[in-house]
Write a protein that holds these residues in place. Structure first.
Motif, PDB file in Angstrom:
ATOM      1  N   CYS A 147       0.834  -1.219   0.000  1.00 28.25           N
ATOM      2  CA  CYS A 147       0.000   0.000   0.000  1.00 28.25           C
ATOM      3  C   CYS A 147       0.859   1.257   0.000  1.00 28.25           C
ATOM      4  O   CYS A 147       0.453   2.304  -0.541  1.00 28.25           O
ATOM      5  CB  CYS A 147      -0.923   0.007   1.207  1.00 28.25           C
ATOM      6  SG  CYS A 147      -2.100  -1.353   1.273  1.00 28.25           S
ATOM      7  N   LEU A 148       2.039   1.175   0.622  1.00 31.73           N
ATOM      8  CA  LEU A 148       2.911   2.353   0.742  1.00 31.73           C
ATOM      9  C   LEU A 148       3.921   2.459  -0.401  1.00 31.73           C
ATOM     10  O   LEU A 148       4.741   3.387  -0.394  1.00 31.73           O
ATOM     11  CB  LEU A 148       3.656   2.308   2.079  1.00 31.73           C
ATOM     12  CG  LEU A 148       2.803   2.545   3.333  1.00 31.73           C
ATOM     13  CD1 LEU A 148       3.616   2.241   4.593  1.00 31.73           C
ATOM     14  CD2 LEU A 148       2.270   3.972   3.382  1.00 31.73           C
ATOM     15  N   ALA A 149       3.855   1.547  -1.355  1.00 33.54           N
ATOM     16  CA  ALA A 149       4.801   1.591  -2.475  1.00 33.54           C
ATOM     17  C   ALA A 149       4.705   2.936  -3.191  1.00 33.54           C
ATOM     18  O   ALA A 149       3.617   3.389  -3.546  1.00 33.54           O
ATOM     19  CB  ALA A 149       4.506   0.452  -3.456  1.00 33.54           C
ATOM     20  N   GLY A 150       5.842   3.576  -3.376  1.00 31.75           N
ATOM     21  CA  GLY A 150       5.878   4.872  -4.047  1.00 31.75           C
ATOM     22  C   GLY A 150       5.593   6.046  -3.134  1.00 31.75           C
ATOM     23  O   GLY A 150       5.698   7.211  -3.554  1.00 31.75           O
ATOM     24  N   LYS A 151       5.217   5.779  -1.890  1.00 29.47           N
ATOM     25  CA  LYS A 151       4.936   6.871  -0.942  1.00 29.47           C
ATOM     26  C   LYS A 151       6.237   7.436  -0.388  1.00 29.47           C
ATOM     27  O   LYS A 151       7.245   6.741  -0.252  1.00 29.47           O
ATOM     28  CB  LYS A 151       4.072   6.363   0.214  1.00 29.47           C
ATOM     29  CG  LYS A 151       2.702   5.850  -0.197  1.00 29.47           C
ATOM     30  CD  LYS A 151       1.815   6.964  -0.709  1.00 29.47           C
ATOM     31  CE  LYS A 151       0.419   6.446  -1.035  1.00 29.47           C
ATOM     32  NZ  LYS A 151      -0.452   7.517  -1.578  1.00 29.47           N
ATOM     33  N   LYS A 152       6.189   8.703  -0.015  1.00 34.12           N
ATOM     34  CA  LYS A 152       7.344   9.378   0.559  1.00 34.12           C
ATOM     35  C   LYS A 152       7.246   9.407   2.079  1.00 34.12           C
ATOM     36  O   LYS A 152       6.201   9.105   2.663  1.00 34.12           O
ATOM     37  CB  LYS A 152       7.447  10.798  -0.005  1.00 34.12           C
ATOM     38  CG  LYS A 152       7.686  10.831  -1.513  1.00 34.12           C
ATOM     39  CD  LYS A 152       7.767  12.252  -2.028  1.00 34.12           C
ATOM     40  CE  LYS A 152       8.007  12.274  -3.536  1.00 34.12           C
ATOM     41  NZ  LYS A 152       8.040  13.670  -4.062  1.00 34.12           N
ATOM     42  N   GLU A 153       8.347   9.763   2.710  1.00 35.85           N
ATOM     43  CA  GLU A 153       8.428   9.828   4.174  1.00 35.85           C
ATOM     44  C   GLU A 153       7.254  10.627   4.750  1.00 35.85           C
ATOM     45  O   GLU A 153       6.958  11.740   4.323  1.00 35.85           O
ATOM     46  CB  GLU A 153       9.740  10.480   4.598  1.00 35.85           C
ATOM     47  CG  GLU A 153       9.961  10.558   6.096  1.00 35.85           C
ATOM     48  CD  GLU A 153      10.429   9.245   6.706  1.00 35.85           C
ATOM     49  OE1 GLU A 153      10.543   9.171   7.939  1.00 35.85           O
ATOM     50  OE2 GLU A 153      10.683   8.283   5.945  1.00 35.85           O
ATOM     51  N   GLY A 154       6.547  10.016   5.718  1.00 35.59           N
ATOM     52  CA  GLY A 154       5.461  10.713   6.392  1.00 35.59           C
ATOM     53  C   GLY A 154       4.109  10.582   5.718  1.00 35.59           C
ATOM     54  O   GLY A 154       3.092  10.952   6.314  1.00 35.59           O
TER      55      GLY A 154
END
Length: 569
Positions: free
Chosen positions: A227-234
């Motif tokens: 789900c967090l793939a490609g997401k940035k810090e925070g």
């Protein structure tokens, strides 16, 4: 050559920063302090003052007078600048007069998502670096007009406070707060045992749920890192049930514990993630209550505990420790144990019967500390070497007159008797701990040899303990430090009912005496379980069985407090 240029540039930047700090200091230092027309103390710049003030708030700019708010105080310049402006700005001064106002762009608005001393984040955006001591300006209504006061980050509630982020040079330089209502929901950081982050997580729902805009069916596995793939810090991803509970699972889908109400939030952190459970405050209290007090305790004790848990939650929502992770508090004993046991009809009823009720003193929520068992006497914040509020007192819960237990002979007599009190039904009312030098080594001084109580409170709690080792001594002066320092040497613990405990990581309380030292062991005789501050849970149970109401129980442990209702917007 390039390296030398970079080094020179770094030195120049440091010099510029230092000069800026010095100039600001000199400007602020060279002021007079006349009273304003309304009696409020205001500062006036001397004619000799020149320089720049950064990130001040211009309150008004009219009638040949500029009034600004800076570091919590109001300052006046006797001549208006050329630009009519109110808001955050840098101010250029010449001979005590503001000659130019450099307005700061308003940036983005939204709900405060997280903050640390170095970053601040608005929901839907990445964390942004911020200036040192980020100024916070709070808008508030006063007598049909809008006023501004200086606040601080610790006044704000992550996941609740609506702010405007003022940005310049790719840094947050101020926060303007427009709305902070009493929160209906709370964000709980779910720790990974003793760690904060997870390398991955698997979740499933007992019904249909949404992850962003994607729908997952009942029982379908949701992998957090996917789900967090490609997401940035925070950045965050929310798992929201349409119906049902959310469960943490192993990689095969087997449930790990009972289900969570509300929403689970995956938040990108480094190479892993942190896990947050957001849910209504009343539901949070429903899961704290059975985790902190047995459901078999008296009905009125359960109600008193529900009020304590709710008060503590609201009071701790501004915790800076969890704000950097996008949460208000965590699920451990550092705050309150959450989701450690399932609610029962008895605990749910106690929460319903006290819905919205909290404890206040002087109109402010109290620090609603509580613990398992007293030794017959209670403590205040003296055991943490801190100033204690008036509502937290060193209570006496035994029959007869109060004794000064700081005296060695009186404490010895007291702790070696089962004195009648509200807490005497607890197995921890009296205990014997055996410490062994074979269970641990001090990293600096070697093997444990002995210890001496240097100072004790009037309620019998150790305030200063010197522990002797092979090649030196260590002195401990706070309740928690004392208990856990001794815990690593704890061989056995015998309770008042004759039962034994072997898995403790600390001695039960700091209310003890050193009974004997020899043959590699030290024996402690003590009483109580916990820090001794605020409400004793076993004491509350006994009072409830005696016929006392939850209001009477709370008034007994917290002096001169009021029971009030949380006002929901």
């Amino acid at each position: 050559m390039k390296k030398n240029k970079m080094k020179l540039l770094g030195i120049v930047l440091l010099v510029i920063t230092a000069v800026s700090v010095v100039l600001t200091f000199l400007i602020v230092a060279r002021l007079t302090h006349p009273a304003g027309e309304d009696g409020e103390t205001q500062m006036v710049f001397k004619e000799s003052v020149s320089g720049t003030i950064e990130n001040a708030y211009v309150l008004s700019n009219e009638e040949n007078k500029v009034i600004i708010l800076y570091h919590g105080k109001k300052y006046i310049a006797s001549q208006t600048a050329e630009k009519d402006y109110t808001g955050v700005a840098d101010l250029e001064l010449s001979q005590g007069k503001i000659v130019h106002i450099y307005a700061k762009p308003q940036g983005v608005s939204g709900v405060l998502a997280s903050y640390t001393k170095d970053t601040v984040q608005i929901e839907g955006y990445e964390p942004l670096g911020c200036v040192d001591n980020l100024p916070v300006y709070v808008m508030q209504e006063e007598e049909d007009e809008q006023a501004v006061r200086q606040g601080s980050l610790s006044d704000l509630i992550v996941g609740n406070t609506k702010v405007q982020l003022v940005v310049a040079g790719k840094k947050a330089c101020a926060l303007v707060v427009y709305s902070q209502v009493q929160p209906k929901k709370i964000r709980v950081l779910l720790k990974n045992k003793n760690q904060i982050t997870y390398s991955d997580l698997t979740v499933k729902c007992s019904g249909v749920c949404l992850v962003g805009e994607k729908e997952y069916q009942k029982g379908e596995l949701i992998h957090a890192m996917d789900c967090l793939a490609g997401k940035k810090e925070g950045e965050e991803v929310c798992v929201t049930p349409r119906k049902g509970l959310l469960y943490l699972c192993d990689s095969s889908g087997k449930k790990q514990g009972f289900g969570y109400e509300g929403t689970l939030i995956f938040r990108k952190k480094g190479e892993g993630l942190v896990l947050i459970n957001e849910l209504p405050v009343e539901d949070y209290v429903r899961y704290v209550l059975p985790s902190e007090m047995p459901s078999s305790f008296s009905e009125e004790a359960l109600k008193a505990q529900a009020v304590c848990a709710r008060t503590f939650a609201y009071r701790q929502m501004k915790s800076e420790d969890c704000a950097g992770y996008g949460a208000n508090l965590d699920n451990t004993t550092a705050y309150q144990v959450y989701h450690g046991a399932e609610p029962t009809e008895e605990t749910n009823q106690a929460v319903r019967d006290t819905e919205g009720m909290v404890l206040t003193f002087g109109g402010e929520l109290i620090d609603c500390y509580y613990y398992s068992t007293s030794s017959g006497y209670g403590e205040n914040l003296e055991v943490w070497d801190a100033k204690s509020p008036l509502y937290l007192t060193q209570g006496k819960y035994t029959a007869g007159g109060r004794k000064n237990l700081s005296k060695r002979s009186l404490f010895h007599s007291f702790i070696n008797k089962s004195v009648s009190s509200y807490d005497d039904a607890s197995p921890y009312y009296r205990w014997t701990a055996v410490l062994s030098d074979k269970l641990g080594m001090d990293e600096k001084y070697g093997k444990l040899k002995g210890m001496k109580v240097e100072e004790r409170s009037r309620s019998g709690y150790v305030l200063k303990l010197t522990v002797s080792f092979e090649t030196g001594d260590r002195t401990y002066e706070k309740e928690n430090d004392i208990r856990y320092a001794l815990g690593k040497y704890l061989l056995s613990l015998t309770l008042a009912d004759g039962s034994k405990r072997t898995s403790f990581h600390s001695v039960p309380s700091a209310c003890f005496e050193v009974a004997s030292v020899g043959d590699g062991t030290i024996v402690l005789k003590g009483g109580g379980f916990g820090h001794g501050i605020g409400m004793s849970q076993y004491g509350a149970d006994a009072m409830g069985r005696e016929g006392k109401s939850w209001q009477e129980i709370l008034a007994y442990y917290y002096k001169d407090v009021e029971v009030t209702s949380v006002q929901m917007e």
